[in-house]
Design an enzyme around this catalytic site. Sequence first.
Site, mmCIF file in Angstrom:
data_model
loop_
_atom_site.group_PDB
_atom_site.id
_atom_site.type_symbol
_atom_site.label_atom_id
_atom_site.label_comp_id
_atom_site.label_asym_id
_atom_site.label_seq_id
_atom_site.Cartn_x
_atom_site.Cartn_y
_atom_site.Cartn_z
ATOM 1 N N CYS A 145 54.736 17.038 38.365
ATOM 2 C CA CYS A 145 54.148 16.327 39.920
ATOM 3 C C CYS A 145 54.551 17.413 40.903
ATOM 4 O O CYS A 145 55.736 17.842 40.954
ATOM 5 C CB CYS A 145 54.835 15.094 39.879
ATOM 6 S SG CYS A 145 54.847 14.392 41.531
ATOM 7 N N GLU A 192 49.480 12.043 32.203
ATOM 8 C CA GLU A 192 50.843 11.105 31.997
ATOM 9 C C GLU A 192 51.678 11.762 33.104
ATOM 10 O O GLU A 192 51.651 12.986 33.270
ATOM 11 C CB GLU A 192 51.264 11.121 30.603
ATOM 12 C CG GLU A 192 52.555 10.442 30.657
ATOM 13 C CD GLU A 192 53.928 11.407 30.729
ATOM 14 O OE1 GLU A 192 55.099 10.688 30.864
ATOM 15 O OE2 GLU A 192 53.843 12.585 30.875
ATOM 16 N N ARG A 236 61.464 2.927 30.368
ATOM 17 C CA ARG A 236 60.914 4.343 30.879
ATOM 18 C C ARG A 236 59.611 4.091 31.223
ATOM 19 O O ARG A 236 58.692 4.071 30.467
ATOM 20 C CB ARG A 236 60.694 5.284 29.646
ATOM 21 C CG ARG A 236 60.519 6.755 29.946
ATOM 22 C CD ARG A 236 60.583 7.505 28.760
ATOM 23 N NE ARG A 236 60.370 8.820 29.027
ATOM 24 C CZ ARG A 236 61.368 9.720 29.106
ATOM 25 N NH1 ARG A 236 62.653 9.117 29.125
ATOM 26 N NH2 ARG A 236 61.318 11.055 29.345
ATOM 27 N N ARG A 238 56.140 5.191 33.126
ATOM 28 C CA ARG A 238 55.255 6.306 33.363
ATOM 29 C C ARG A 238 53.911 5.664 33.637
ATOM 30 O O ARG A 238 53.531 4.809 33.129
ATOM 31 C CB ARG A 238 55.304 7.004 31.984
ATOM 32 C CG ARG A 238 56.733 7.986 31.588
ATOM 33 C CD ARG A 238 57.110 8.704 32.813
ATOM 34 N NE ARG A 238 57.986 9.478 32.411
ATOM 35 C CZ ARG A 238 59.496 9.293 32.598
ATOM 36 N NH1 ARG A 238 59.610 8.152 33.589
ATOM 37 N NH2 ARG A 238 60.469 10.005 32.360
#
Length: 424
Positions: A145, A192, A236, A238
Amino acid sequence: MATVLQTGPDRGMAARYLSAALQIHKQAEIARHLGVDARTVRRWVVEQSVPAHYAFGLQRLLPMEFPFPDNASFTFIDLFAGIGGIRMAFEDLGGHCVFTSEWDGYAQKTYAENYPGGHQINGDITQVAASDIPDHDVLLAGFPCQPFSIAGVSKKNALGRAHGFACETQGTLFFDVARIIEEKRPRAFLLENVKNLVSHDKGRTFDVIRRTLSDELGYHVQYRVIDGAHFVPQHRERIIIVGFREPTSFDFDALPMPAKGGHTMQEILHKVDGTEPNLPWDGDRFFNHSSCSVNEKYTLTDKLWAYLQGYAEKHRAKGNGFGFGLVTQDSVARTLSARYYKDGSEILVYQGESKNPRRLTPRECARLMGFPDTFRIPVSDTRAYKQFGNSVVVGVMAHVAKLMQPMLTANNREPELPLRYRSL
């Protein structure tokens, strides 16, 4: 003559590996290699079905690259590949990886160890021309990112000039994903990233990504934030972005996910009751099988444990929630991070009142991310912690891959009626 599974393009990858292995090995030899009973292998042959997590153990029995490209259901490329967690899910559905890119040399080592043979691993994707990448059906990428500069876009807007994704995304790694999609026009892609991609840079980062994929490149895009706790004992979250070149019936809700809370740390922690599997590729590196105990080096020193308790108490006094995360067999862990090697504070295993807690071992981290025990860990503990902390939950990828599969098979290229799986 060896019994061979009748495996076609739609068979699971593990079954296809077994079919190939049976041509050169006896069933008893395969069983010893995998650490299972010979009767288990015979049952797989009769049922023509093999659990997916044995695929990589079976692959290592083969002398050359497999699967055979001409027999693959679809082809894909693996960008920002890490240690291959996304590849694992799509390969198990019968896909064939034709190109891999990963810049980190240590991750390359782990990837190559678990995917022997085949093409070389390319390094810096920014130095690879899109035209040099093989044609493929699916592009897979867990891209980093990064913020996008708005200077060039603002100037062109002021001058009334048109601009495209190259203007907005040049200098970011997403640009490399976009330029490859533009050049190769794959049937689909899966991207992802961290959950916060949606809010990154006040939402502008995700807006540029969405407009690039949909408006500039013309793909039909959907996205969903998925918590790994549906598949492993770890929170987690995502974001998964899926796009198709043509209209399809793809629906994130078509296949129900397992309920959260169904997986606890008991599933992934080393077993001290004598039932811990003895993995030849691990030896006693993480677990001492003679004493049925985790190696002492993973237990925190008195100094580190005192520091973590003091740090947590200081922040509690200020009303903050910072501190260590202590887990038992019944727990669901916090998110495993790439910095876990530093002190392990986000996931510490309780060992009783009379003993300091311990870090997870790298093998337990692998399990926490959904990797099978056949997955090899050829790097140091520090590197392994970083690699698993940066990886994906394999079960999440497998879930989305299964949703995408009907739109990827060779005989299903046209838009079809809405797809709905029956809930069990």
